[in-house]
Enzyme design. Sequence first.
Site, PDB file in Angstrom:
ATOM      1  N   GLU A 245       0.453  -7.940  -6.932  1.00  0.00           N
ATOM      2  CA  GLU A 245      -0.651  -8.673  -6.318  1.00  0.00           C
ATOM      3  C   GLU A 245      -1.258  -7.753  -5.266  1.00  0.00           C
ATOM      4  O   GLU A 245      -0.697  -7.550  -4.198  1.00  0.00           O
ATOM      5  CB  GLU A 245      -0.145  -9.973  -5.683  1.00  0.00           C
ATOM      6  CG  GLU A 245       0.552 -10.922  -6.637  1.00  0.00           C
ATOM      7  CD  GLU A 245      -0.372 -11.523  -7.682  1.00  0.00           C
ATOM      8  OE1 GLU A 245      -1.605 -11.302  -7.602  1.00  0.00           O
ATOM      9  OE2 GLU A 245       0.124 -12.200  -8.588  1.00  0.00           O
ATOM     10  N   CYS A 279      -6.199 -10.808   0.939  1.00  0.00           N
ATOM     11  CA  CYS A 279      -6.710 -10.199  -0.290  1.00  0.00           C
ATOM     12  C   CYS A 279      -7.710 -11.108  -0.974  1.00  0.00           C
ATOM     13  O   CYS A 279      -8.657 -10.640  -1.609  1.00  0.00           O
ATOM     14  CB  CYS A 279      -5.556  -9.864  -1.229  1.00  0.00           C
ATOM     15  SG  CYS A 279      -4.533 -11.284  -1.694  1.00  0.00           S
TER      16      CYS A 279
END
Length: 471
Positions: A245, A279
């Site tokens: 991720e 993110c």
Amino acid sequence: MTQINQQNKDAVVTAAPGYQTLNPATGELLKEFNTLTDAEAEQLLSNAHEAYLKWRKVPVEERIEIFRKFADLMDENIDRFANQITLEMGKPLSEAKMESGLPGMIFRYFADNALEMLTERDINVEGFTRVYSRLEPIGVTLAIEPWNGPLYQSMRAAAPNLMLGNAVIMKPAEIVAGSTLMMDEIFEKAGFPSKIYQSALVSREQVTSFIADSRVRAVALTGSDRAGSIIGEQAGRHIKPVVLELGGSDAFIALDSSNPVAVAAEASACRLFGIGQSCMSPKRAIVTEKISEAFIKEYIKAFENQKVGDPFDPETTTGPLSSIAAADNLHAQYQDAVDKGAKVLVEGGRVAGTGAFFKPAVLSGITPNMRLYHEEAFGPLGMIYVVPDAEAAITLANATKYGLGGTVFSEDLDEAKYVAESIDTGMVGINRYMGAPLNVPFGGTKASGVGRELGSNAMDAFANLKTYSIL
């Protein structure tokens, strides 16, 4: 533990800076931690493997009860954890409390859905009385997790592995070791077997050695795309599954028929949450010319109304960034764009004095010769792009190496769906920012990573999908 050869050493970025926590609001050293010796790291891995061999045999129903106890204990300790998070990485206390509530929610989600996730799946095959497949544990998973969500990110990786029957070694970011280490106590009190979950203050060389060791069967990483490429390469060398991720530069697209005031309010709120250090923060606002004036006016209003200061002060909306280095890097990106002709809609940048403070800023007119066009901006820096139409919005949204998420607003649902289907991302919200619901697979494409966490697919990369056939 497998010895690290010279080739593996060269693959590691640099030696880890060491585990120490600083208050980013004041620069005060909070605590220094010792990195494990190689002998201690080997013992930790050996303990994890032995714990796995026992835990995998524990019935799912018993795991579920332990998960629920863990969730209750996390709820009881929200304030304590929130205080530590705010101290270590500067997140405003209200947001830290929100994050501290997430581990309990994550563990309850897996407790509620484990039986369905782990049920045997029958397959009709001629010539057999029964054929079925099921997810089974594989061993020790190494989780390498970041500083921006020290509880949420680590438990997002730990929960599916533990429910599956794997053991977890959790390597935290160096600057939030205190927050992550507090979790070990909760696991013990909840009744998890000893050493089935362990925080590991290991060096990057020791991480490389762990990945090479046959007892580590999978790797999960949340971090930068640079870190992801290194870890992915190392895991691939030893043929081990990974969930990566990584970064994101998500587009928040507002088309002609959307309400510019309401959409700008949502876009700016999403960009500023977590001091922009996420993110999945929608970093690029892409708005069509028809509604751009009203959108920009509302968007910059939100940035102008931020109060920068002590993250423990309830009036503060923007605390410090996680570190001086992070604040300096964001300012360098900001200044690079300004020097090359970007239009300053809200002036901001590094705040003089102690602490890692960055005054929220908004820029437009960003072009491909600027760092911000290509790089992830990790902090409260808004970027607005004005485009003529939906097709131009799609082109710009895809003009990035990242592909984590995206958001599309339009009163014309067919148009919104068309744009959503045309942007190359792992997730997209239509007429509402999606975020990361616990029951939805989370992950991206391109440089934003591989694999998924959360949702019904959370165990897939960490399991052996084993098939049985009976004559």
